[in-house]
Design a protein around this motif. Structure first.
Motif, PDB file in Angstrom:
ATOM      1  N   UNK A 102      -3.208 -15.836  47.810  1.00  0.00           N
ATOM      2  CA  UNK A 102      -3.673 -17.151  47.787  1.00  0.00           C
ATOM      3  C   UNK A 102      -2.500 -18.526  46.632  1.00  0.00           C
ATOM      4  N   UNK A 103      -2.360 -19.603  47.363  1.00  0.00           N
ATOM      5  CA  UNK A 103      -1.676 -20.657  45.918  1.00  0.00           C
ATOM      6  C   UNK A 103      -2.449 -22.139  46.424  1.00  0.00           C
ATOM      7  N   UNK A 104      -2.822 -22.767  45.019  1.00  0.00           N
ATOM      8  CA  UNK A 104      -2.894 -23.666  45.295  1.00  0.00           C
ATOM      9  C   UNK A 104      -2.333 -24.827  45.922  1.00  0.00           C
ATOM     10  N   UNK A 105      -2.767 -26.165  45.724  1.00  0.00           N
ATOM     11  CA  UNK A 105      -1.409 -27.218  46.550  1.00  0.00           C
ATOM     12  C   UNK A 105      -0.071 -27.297  45.703  1.00  0.00           C
ATOM     13  N   UNK A 106       0.526 -27.679  46.518  1.00  0.00           N
ATOM     14  CA  UNK A 106       2.477 -27.718  46.033  1.00  0.00           C
ATOM     15  C   UNK A 106       3.201 -26.426  46.603  1.00  0.00           C
ATOM     16  N   UNK A 132       7.091 -17.043  48.202  1.00  0.00           N
ATOM     17  CA  UNK A 132       6.399 -18.332  48.255  1.00  0.00           C
ATOM     18  C   UNK A 132       7.726 -19.582  47.488  1.00  0.00           C
ATOM     19  N   UNK A 133       7.298 -20.615  48.341  1.00  0.00           N
ATOM     20  CA  UNK A 133       8.587 -22.196  48.566  1.00  0.00           C
ATOM     21  C   UNK A 133       7.490 -22.780  48.054  1.00  0.00           C
ATOM     22  N   UNK A 137       7.384 -32.546  46.618  1.00  0.00           N
ATOM     23  CA  UNK A 137       7.005 -33.450  46.195  1.00  0.00           C
ATOM     24  C   UNK A 137       5.405 -32.546  45.148  1.00  0.00           C
ATOM     25  N   UNK A 138       5.384 -31.707  44.732  1.00  0.00           N
ATOM     26  CA  UNK A 138       4.922 -30.918  43.418  1.00  0.00           C
ATOM     27  C   UNK A 138       4.498 -31.460  42.211  1.00  0.00           C
ATOM     28  N   UNK A 143       2.033 -24.022  38.756  1.00  0.00           N
ATOM     29  CA  UNK A 143       1.858 -23.528  39.850  1.00  0.00           C
ATOM     30  C   UNK A 143       0.752 -22.342  39.856  1.00  0.00           C
ATOM     31  N   UNK A 144      -0.421 -22.523  40.185  1.00  0.00           N
ATOM     32  CA  UNK A 144      -1.501 -21.169  40.409  1.00  0.00           C
ATOM     33  C   UNK A 144      -1.594 -20.755  41.639  1.00  0.00           C
TER      34      UNK A 144
END
Length: 636
Positions: A102-106, A132-133, A137-138, A143-144
């Motif tokens: 799972x990824x955080x926002x961004x 992952x892409x 606007x990250x 990037x967690x």
């Protein structure tokens, strides 16, 4: 018994703590147990150890979906993460193992987010891969991501049990130039970026607050040889200046220090060590102040008593120009601007002092009529001058909270009052057939006014804290419109469009406060621009990804690598008023024009008629212009 002895403290109410292989605290009790109880608890932990899965999950990041292949993960780019899952248990298989990411926002996972790994038998290894892409606007920074590994196993009681392992990890997203930031001492000076050794690749020259002069290659590696790093013995506050001072075809660069020495180097090492016996604080300026073709370096002293302070004008060989040093009797903290005020073909000096005075001193050491101009407090920032069709205007910031515009006769043209000291050197921008001066104040604002004193719409702009050094400009995104770049002492790199709106991704926050003026150039010759700025502990270099252009802009501290702080403009003319290629404006297209255009491309100096440099009329000033002008000269 040895374990019991470690916990036994003669009934002084110790705590016994047991930590298992998962780093979980199992027991904590005021007072110690008997040896038998302690052994029992330890045995229970060992049983759990032998009867439970021990599965490692090691990650490896691959930047395999980059757009520019520079080894730095940028917004809009992608990466893969490969996991190696190894069963290191003593006697347990992991059954029906599942890895989920799972990824955080961004960002988004473009591959399967859940992998069925099957059984991971004792001592065996299986692999998993995720793609992952990153969003365009990250936010910059970490990037967690989060991996969960689950499985079943048969425990020491013969029962089917469950196993879970959480693995958080992160990747860094930035616009950093590959190889940067560099860890340094504090950098009050702006970097000097030139091709020292004429090998087609640029080098970065820094003077730091520990007194060292260091040179770095474009990839961030340091040049270490018999000369560099060079220890001056005291702090370096002024930026390095550069030019071919002795006309030998090799670029020289000049650095001064609070050690009271001024040094001249070229690619072969140290050429001149000039002892001034005064603190040399400001940025040196290089120009022509005598009758020979060689160039001279100008710097002012900043020592006590004030009455002994002098202006130094030094030849390329380290000797004094006739008539100098000139005893001015006032402290000069900042750099000196150079321009030909009396039209005799030689540069004159514009000097601000701690005695609240702004001087114009001719090349022969005499004062220009109408000067000095006197303000209400010290001039401690470098002045700058614009020449608009022969009308010379000096801009200089004062500690009395004003930016002064001063006419060539020493009279006040106008002043802009701010809320605090003006300690930045002014910078100039030609836009919409007008000339604007940009400067920062310690009131945490950037101001922009035209050469008549009228504010540019949308300005001044609040920037949270005082900017450092000066404002610079370039077309970052290739839209033929200027962007305004500055750095403040709270660690923000700022970029604005001409209307005052933020450029995408900005402000960019750095770990250290910025302490020096930014500069802009194409460091790696890839067509996009890099923004440099010194901080309290690093050299920060940002790689802006759009194709941009810095030619024709005041893109570095004091306008050029010679640091003369002056600029010539011609307004209300659609044409350049000279022939293409005639950048000297003398009516002839010859080798002198080639030299000046080459210096423009190398960012060494800017010719009087820069508008005539684009001989190919393709919107770029580059080697093609030189080739075609050379062919034109040969054919003529």
């Amino acid at each position: 018994m040895p374990m019991f002895g470690l916990f036994h403290t003669d009934n002084l109410l110790p705590s016994a703590v047991y930590i298992d292989h998962t780093m979980t605290v199992h027991y904590k009790h005021a007072g110690h147990d008997s040896e038998a109880n302690i052994n029992s608890r330890i045995q229970e932990m060992l049983d759990n150890l032998y009867g439970a899965p021990i599965v490692t999950a090691n990650s490896e990041i691959f930047l395999d979906n980059e757009l520019d292949f520079d080894g730095v993960l940028n917004p809009g780019e992608g990466f893969s993460v490969n996991f190696t899952f190894t069963n290191n248990s003593f006697e347990t298989d992991a059954i029906n193992a599942i890895a989920s990411l799972s990824v955080e926002d961004g960002g988004v996972i473009t591959s399967d987010a859940i992998l069925n790994l099957g059984d991971i038998y004792l001592g065996s290894t299986v692999f998993g891969e995720f793609s992952i892409m990153i969003d365009n606007n990250i936010d910059f920074g970490s990037f967690d991501l989060h991996l969960n590994l689950s499985a079943e196993y048969v425990n020491s009681f013969g029962e089917l049990d469950s196993f879970n392992k959480d693995v958080p990890f992160s990747v860094t997203v930035s616009l950093n130039q590959s190889g940067f930031p560099l860890s340094t001492a504090e950098l009050k000076a702006s970097p000097l970026v030139i091709d020292i050794d004429s090998d087609g690749e640029k080098e970065i020259i820094l003077g730091d607050n520990n007194g060292f002069i260091r040179i770095y290659n474009a990839d961030g590696s340091e040049v270490i040889n018999d000369t560099f790093p060079f220890d001056t013995g005291n702090q370096i506050w002024g930026s390095a200046a550069a030019a071919d001072m002795d006309i030998d075809g090799i670029i020289d660069f000049v650095v001064n220090s609070k050690s009271k020495h001024l040094y001249i180097f070229d690619k072969n090492g140290l050429k001149v060590d000039y002892y001034a016996n005064k603190y040399l604080m400001g940025t040196p300026a290089i120009g022509n102040l005598d009758d020979d073709d060689e160039l001279e370096v100008v710097i002012g002293g900043y020592s006590s008593p004030s009455s002994s302070n002098t202006v130094f004008v030094i030849n390329a060989d380290g000797t004094d120009v006739e008539g100098f040093p000139l005893v001015l009797g006032e402290k000069i903290k900042a750099g000196i601007a150079l321009a030909d005020y009396n039209n005799n073909g030689k540069d004159d000096m514009i000097i601000g002092t701690d005695d609240d005075k702004l001087h114009v001193i001719y090349d022969d050491g005499t004062s220009a009529p109408g000067f000095p101009f006197i303000a209400g407090d010290k001039f401690q920032a470098s002045p700058a001058m614009i020449d608009i069709e022969g009308d010379k205007i000096i801009f200089a910031g004062s500690n009395d909270h004003n930016m002064y515009a001063i006419n060539s006769d020493g009279s006040l043209r106008f002043s802009i009052e701010t809320g605090d000291k003006v300690l930045t050197s002014p910078s100039f921008l030609e836009y919409d057939n007008n000339i604007y001066v940009f400067f920062g104040s310690n009131d945490s604002k950037i101001y922009a006014v035209d050469h008549l004193g009228n504010a540019l719409p949308g300005w001044p702009i609040e920037v949270n804290s005082a900017i450092e050094g000066s404002v610079v400009f370039s077309d970052l995104d290739g839209d033929n419109m200027p962007e305004i770049i500055a750095a403040n002492n709270s660690g923000e790199l700022l970029a604005f469009h001409i209307d005052g709106s933020h450029v995408n991704y900005f402000p960019i926050v750095n770990d250290f406060p910025f302490s020096g003026s930014p500069m802009i150039t194409d460091l790696d010759d890839d067509g996009d621009l890099e923004i440099f700025a010194g901080t309290g502990g690093s050299l920060f270099v940002l790689d802006f990804k759009d194709m941009g252009n810095q030619h024709g802009y005041w893109n570095l501290h004091r306008n050029s690598v010679s640091r003369n702080g002056c600029r010539f403009y011609s307004l209300n003319q659609d044409e350049c008023n000279v022939s293409l290629g005639d950048v000297t404006g003398d009516g002839n297209i010859n080798i002198l024009d080639l030299v000046q255009i080459a210096n423009l491309i190398l960012e060494i100096s800017i010719p009087a008629f820069e508008c005539a440099a684009d001989f190919t009329v393709d919107g770029n000033i580059n080697i093609l212009d030189l080739v075609q002008i050379a062919n034109y000269i040969l054919e003529s």
